[in-house]
Design a protein around this motif. Structure first.
Motif, mmCIF file in Angstrom:
data_model
loop_
_atom_site.group_PDB
_atom_site.id
_atom_site.type_symbol
_atom_site.label_atom_id
_atom_site.label_comp_id
_atom_site.label_asym_id
_atom_site.label_seq_id
_atom_site.Cartn_x
_atom_site.Cartn_y
_atom_site.Cartn_z
ATOM 1 N N THR A 12 -12.609 6.982 2.884
ATOM 2 C CA THR A 12 -12.924 5.757 3.515
ATOM 3 C C THR A 12 -12.366 5.803 5.193
ATOM 4 O O THR A 12 -11.731 6.457 5.488
ATOM 5 N N PRO A 13 -13.072 4.721 5.845
ATOM 6 C CA PRO A 13 -12.786 5.044 7.269
ATOM 7 C C PRO A 13 -11.137 4.789 7.921
ATOM 8 O O PRO A 13 -10.698 4.113 6.886
ATOM 9 N N SER A 14 -11.041 5.465 8.811
ATOM 10 C CA SER A 14 -9.615 5.451 9.023
ATOM 11 C C SER A 14 -9.265 3.976 9.679
ATOM 12 O O SER A 14 -10.204 3.515 10.684
ATOM 13 N N GLY A 15 -8.019 3.482 9.173
ATOM 14 C CA GLY A 15 -8.007 2.110 9.853
ATOM 15 C C GLY A 15 -7.153 1.096 8.787
ATOM 16 O O GLY A 15 -6.994 1.726 7.752
ATOM 17 N N GLU A 16 -7.029 -0.056 8.979
ATOM 18 C CA GLU A 16 -6.432 -0.788 7.919
ATOM 19 C C GLU A 16 -7.554 -1.614 7.170
ATOM 20 O O GLU A 16 -8.752 -2.045 7.522
ATOM 21 N N GLY A 17 -7.462 -1.721 5.778
ATOM 22 C CA GLY A 17 -8.372 -2.109 4.935
ATOM 23 C C GLY A 17 -7.780 -2.470 3.625
ATOM 24 O O GLY A 17 -6.542 -2.168 3.250
ATOM 25 N N GLY A 92 -4.495 1.631 4.194
ATOM 26 C CA GLY A 92 -3.903 1.867 5.514
ATOM 27 C C GLY A 92 -3.772 3.205 6.066
ATOM 28 O O GLY A 92 -3.792 3.988 5.215
ATOM 29 N N ARG A 93 -3.793 3.516 7.637
ATOM 30 C CA ARG A 93 -3.860 4.909 7.865
ATOM 31 C C ARG A 93 -2.432 5.403 7.563
ATOM 32 O O ARG A 93 -2.831 6.728 6.964
#
Ligand code: GDP
Length: 454
Positions: A12-17, A92-93
């Motif tokens: 999944t993309p880096s960042g908060e999700g 979360g990262r």
């Protein structure tokens, strides 16, 4: 041909999700996952059947990292064709990196960019063209491109290539039957069959080749120049198209000085817009720069939106701009319909014209229709077989040339051996395209452009 190494990456993309997924693939994927993941029910992951998901806890050795769901896929029924475990933890990262670290220290290796899809390719799950569709899907910028990439992924182009390969193979087999008798004339019947097969391949390749024009419109988008003298509403139009206040809207003539590029989704397409300083011969040095930029942009743009204020008569500036325009790529946008109209369509004889009020977002549907017509987007079927990458275009073009040469030789009375060389050449190129016969370098070149985790 399953790889010995088991690899892992955050998919999944880096960042908060909401969710982050750590994907593990390879022979030992489930065994490694079991070392870091303990199911709440107590059943080990290694006892689960494919397509099972369980809730549990992720540990780095003794330390609890997160609560998560593990999904198990058993080879060959997984994306890669190998054993796969996907750990869905909190997105979360830090937490995703911590889970990945635990998985790596339990014995997995870090996956290279595109490695999961590369493994799927090596395990016969998809060919190289479909793999490019996967990558295209992820980077699609408009609805129409998404549809086209999905068709690619689902094998529309691959099917066409296979038909062409089959015709060339049949041709090759027919040639082989004759190669024992090189001095004898070919019977009429097989001549007919040769011509039929070679035309089939030639037509199929030609159709694919020209589909790249449509493919490019969907994939790369359409470069748009918005031109018009100052104050006619170019910036306001751009804002209407992008629904973002990216360029400066002002009523002081000549203040939008630089070309500002902005990609927007409009009429199902990706439009690459440039707002310009307005085309106007001027002694104002700074504005002159903008004028030059506008002129340049006019020459290189695929679509020109030429804006005029329909509440005012045409002046010399308007007329000068009009003289620079071409009918086949221009839409005359008559703006400010909320005011009293002083301009009519017949002043722009033969041009495609649309009345709008950029300020009130009126005439949007008419503008969309005009854009789809003039860019030919209207006649493109995204669900058809469309070439969508330079690699595909380059190889189809090579195969087409080889087939044409074979056909000319056949008509010119060359020996079957000579024709056969060209047919083989076309087949080799097509096998590189689909990946049936491909060097590591070619495959790596395709997957290198993927993101890590795909
Ligand atoms: P540009 O110099 O061509 O970029 O023009 P702008 O977009 O900066 O607009 C110039 C002025 O015209 C601004 O005051 C806008 O609010 C106004 N304007 C733009 N579009 C319309 C419209 O559709 N109707 C009316 N009445 N005013 C508009």
């Amino acid at each position: 041909m399953l790889s010995e190494k088991t690899v892992a990456a955050i998919s999944t993309p880096s960042g908060e999700g909401g969710i982050g997924v750590i994907r593990i693939s390879g022979k030992d994927a489930i065994i490694i996952a079991e070392k870091v993941f303990k199911s709440a029910s107590g059943s080990p992951l290694t006892t689960l059947s494919g397509y099972s998901a369980v809730f549990g806890y992720v540990y780095d050795k003794e330390e609890l990292i997160d609560e998560a769901v593990a999904t198990v896929f058993l080879e060959p029924k997984s994306y890669t064709g190998e054993n796969v475990c996907e750990i869905s933890c909190h997105g979360g990262r830090y937490v995703t990196s911590a889970v990945l670290r635990a998985v790596l220290s339990a014995g997995a290796e870090m996956a290279a960019p595109g490695e999961f899809t590369k493994r799927a390719f090596l395990n016969g799950k998809l060919d190289l063209i479909k793999a490019e569709g996967v990558m295209g899907l992820i980077s699609a910028k408009s609805k129409e491109e998404l549809r086209a990439q999905l068709s690619l992924k689902r094998g529309k182009v691959s099917e066409e290539i296979e038909k062409i390969e089959a015709a060339l193979l049949e041709l090759s087999a027919d040639f082989a039957a004759y190669s024992d008798y090189p001095d004898e004339d070919l019977p009429e019947l097989s001549q007919d069959n040769f011509s039929r097969l070679i035309s089939l391949a030639e037509d199929g390749l030609y159709k694919l080749l020209i589909s790249f024009d449509s493919g490019k419109i969907l994939k790369e988008g359409v470069s748009v120049a918005i031109v018009g003298k100052p104050n006619v509403g170019k910036s306001t139009l751009m804002n209407m198209l992008s629904r973002e206040n990216r360029s400066i809207v002002t009523n002081i003539a000549g203040t939008t000085r630089d070309v500002i590029e902005n990609e927007v989704n409009f009429a199902g397409l990706n439009l690459i817009l440039a707002d310009t300083a307005g085309i106007r011969q001027t002694s104002d040095a700074v504005e002159g720069v903008g004028v030059e930029l506008a002129r340049e942009r006019l020459n290189s743009a695929q679509l020109v939106l030429a804006v005029f204020d329909c509440s005012e008569e045409l002046d010399n500036n308007d007329k000068e701009i009009l003289s620079l325009l071409q009918k086949d790529n221009t839409i005359i946008v008559l703006n400010k319909t909320d005011k009293e109209r002083r301009l009519t369509e017949d002043l722009f004889g033969g041009f495609n014209t649309v009345f709008i009020s950029a300020k009130n977002s009126e005439g949007e549907e008419e503008l969309k229709t005009a854009i789809r017509q003039i860019t030919t987007a209207d006649s493109i079927d995204p669900a058809a077989a469309l070439l969508l990458s330079e690699r595909q275009h380059d190889l189809v073009s090579k195969a087409y040339n080889a087939v044409k040469e074979a056909k000319n030789m056949l008509l010119g009375g060359f020996t079957i051996d000579a024709v056969e060389v060209c047919v083989e050449e076309a087949l080799t190129v097509l096998y590189t395209l689909s990946g049936k016969r491909v060097t590591n370098e070619v495959a790596d070149e395709v997957f290198r452009r993927f993101c890590v985790g795909k």
